[in-house]
Design a protein around this motif. Sequence first.
Motif, short mmCIF file in Angstrom:
data_model
loop_
_atom_site.label_atom_id
_atom_site.label_comp_id
_atom_site.label_asym_id
_atom_site.label_seq_id
_atom_site.Cartn_x
_atom_site.Cartn_y
_atom_site.Cartn_z
N ASP A 17 -0.58 -1.60 9.91
CA ASP A 17 0.28 -2.56 10.61
C ASP A 17 1.75 -2.18 10.43
O ASP A 17 2.55 -2.28 11.37
CB ASP A 17 0.02 -3.97 10.10
CG ASP A 17 0.65 -5.04 10.97
OD1 ASP A 17 0.35 -5.06 12.17
OD2 ASP A 17 1.45 -5.83 10.46
N GLY A 18 2.10 -1.72 9.23
CA GLY A 18 3.48 -1.30 8.99
C GLY A 18 3.86 -0.07 9.78
O GLY A 18 5.02 0.08 10.21
N LEU A 19 2.89 0.83 10.00
CA LEU A 19 3.17 2.07 10.72
C LEU A 19 2.93 1.94 12.22
O LEU A 19 3.24 2.88 12.97
CB LEU A 19 2.29 3.20 10.18
CG LEU A 19 2.57 3.67 8.76
CD1 LEU A 19 1.56 4.74 8.37
CD2 LEU A 19 3.99 4.21 8.63
N ALA A 20 2.39 0.82 12.67
CA ALA A 20 1.96 0.70 14.07
C ALA A 20 3.11 0.97 15.04
O ALA A 20 2.92 1.61 16.08
CB ALA A 20 1.37 -0.68 14.33
N GLY B 182 -4.45 1.14 -1.62
CA GLY B 182 -4.15 -0.24 -1.29
C GLY B 182 -4.75 -0.61 0.05
O GLY B 182 -5.64 0.08 0.57
N ASP B 183 -4.28 -1.70 0.62
CA ASP B 183 -4.88 -2.24 1.83
C ASP B 183 -4.55 -1.38 3.05
O ASP B 183 -3.38 -1.24 3.44
CB ASP B 183 -4.39 -3.68 2.06
CG ASP B 183 -5.09 -4.33 3.24
OD1 ASP B 183 -6.29 -4.60 3.13
OD2 ASP B 183 -4.43 -4.53 4.28
N LEU B 184 -5.58 -0.81 3.66
CA LEU B 184 -5.38 0.08 4.80
C LEU B 184 -4.81 -0.67 5.99
O LEU B 184 -3.95 -0.13 6.71
CB LEU B 184 -6.72 0.72 5.17
CG LEU B 184 -6.74 1.67 6.37
CD1 LEU B 184 -5.77 2.83 6.17
CD2 LEU B 184 -8.16 2.19 6.62
N MET C 269 -11.71 2.66 13.16
CA MET C 269 -12.10 1.26 13.24
C MET C 269 -11.01 0.34 12.69
O MET C 269 -10.71 -0.71 13.28
CB MET C 269 -13.43 1.02 12.53
CG MET C 269 -14.60 1.66 13.22
SD MET C 269 -16.23 1.17 12.59
CE MET C 269 -16.15 1.74 10.89
N ALA C 270 -10.38 0.74 11.59
CA ALA C 270 -9.30 -0.09 11.03
C ALA C 270 -8.09 -0.10 11.97
O ALA C 270 -7.48 -1.15 12.21
CB ALA C 270 -8.90 0.43 9.66
N ALA C 271 -7.72 1.07 12.51
CA ALA C 271 -6.59 1.13 13.43
C ALA C 271 -6.88 0.35 14.70
O ALA C 271 -5.98 -0.31 15.26
CB ALA C 271 -6.26 2.59 13.77
N PRO D 134 0.83 -1.21 0.00
CA PRO D 134 0.00 0.00 0.00
C PRO D 134 0.86 1.26 0.00
O PRO D 134 2.04 1.23 0.39
CB PRO D 134 -0.80 -0.13 1.30
CG PRO D 134 0.01 -1.03 2.17
CD PRO D 134 0.71 -1.98 1.25
N VAL D 135 0.27 2.36 -0.42
CA VAL D 135 1.00 3.61 -0.57
C VAL D 135 0.36 4.68 0.31
O VAL D 135 -0.87 4.87 0.27
CB VAL D 135 1.00 4.08 -2.04
CG1 VAL D 135 1.77 5.38 -2.20
CG2 VAL D 135 1.57 2.99 -2.95
#
Length: 437
Positions: A80-83, A73-75, A392-394, A38-39
């Motif tokens: 998860d990458g930025l967590a 892309g996939d949120l 909600m996603a986070a 994702p970007v």
Amino acid sequence: MADAAQRLTALAEDLLGRPFPVRLRAWDGSEAGPAGGPVLVVRQRRALRRLLWKPGELGLARAWVAGEIDVEGDLYTLLDGLAGLLWDRGDEDGTHAVHPLLDPRLRTAAKALLKVAGPFPPPPPPAEELRRRSGRLHTRARDKQVISHHYDVGNDFYALVLGPSMVYSCAYWTDGGTLEDAQRDKLDLIARKLALRPGDRLLDVGCGWGSMAIHAAREFGAEVVGITLSREQAAFARKRVAEEGLADKVEIRVQDYRDVKDGPYDAISSIGMAEHVGSVQYREYADDLYALLKPGGRLLNHQISRRPERDEDAYHVDAFIDAYVFPDGELAPMGRTLSTLEDAGFEVRDVEAIREHYALTLREWVANLERHWPRAVKLTSPGRARIWRLYMAASAVSFERNRIGVNQFLAVKTPESGTSGLPLRPRRWTERDERED
């Protein structure tokens, strides 16, 4: 020369001391970072000005709500990458923790960012950011304001997100079940833990749109009082109660839990409400619920928890959540909640952790929102819909990473005789008539 993405990525990596984990695209079309995922898209330079004035989560949140940054892309994968950068408190040794006022790396980065960000000043905060009452936390007037900010977004909007169940708390999943199945099973589980029988008086604290009250009255024959601070919720719940033909069994009130004086009740359910109470008020909350129960009465407290902090005095609510989602809300470690209930006099008999269930529930809500996105935007605003999608996603990622959890506490107001009323094997929730006559 289009090189904003490269400059921003280099700044981030200098500051963090590690590679930036996701690909970034800037307003000038430049890209940098790992490909194939994702970007993170910075659509406008003024997003950087927000970060300069409010470094960290609040600046990012304002840019997200305003549509100045976005994700292609996939949120979930991006979050998860930025967590580790946005939500964790730093490594165990603290070497990667960022302290905005003390860390010279941040001051150096700010000077470099200033050259990319463009003219000052930053834009004003988005309209969706709460301007709350000043003064002491968790007064009745302030609690009413912040509850209205979150829950009076519109019943039609919540119906899109939550689905027909209109249940805004963690569902209880089995393999192959639907969201509706899982929410029904959660309500049934709570009713069985409370051992509800025909004629029992149930107080449902923070009753939402009436789902628990209706289920307890229709399926178990309980006499229910549901309370909420949201007038929109109350109006919707009363309409549902009338349509179900349960007006003689269910009363919905716009009322603060501190003002309920018509006990005793046989049982109390508090489902996803205690997070709004706050640490300064939590003992009073526990005391009030204890006083409202008859001897032998049961409390089912369904509540989100957080991991304990090494220094509990350093705990603070995430800036995005506090400004846009649950103002003045606080999460407590599970152990503190249990201790406070015990201090109030309760005997805590069962604690069930259902963290993974909430991650599944949130993903379903996000899917509902994304499926109905144009209508959701029309019912609220683009910014409000973006808030709900991000939070909600986070939150789903946070549950999956064990940053937060959710627990059901079953507690009893055990009388002096010591007779709790629970069976010797208390987890036989599939049996309706657990309580001894």
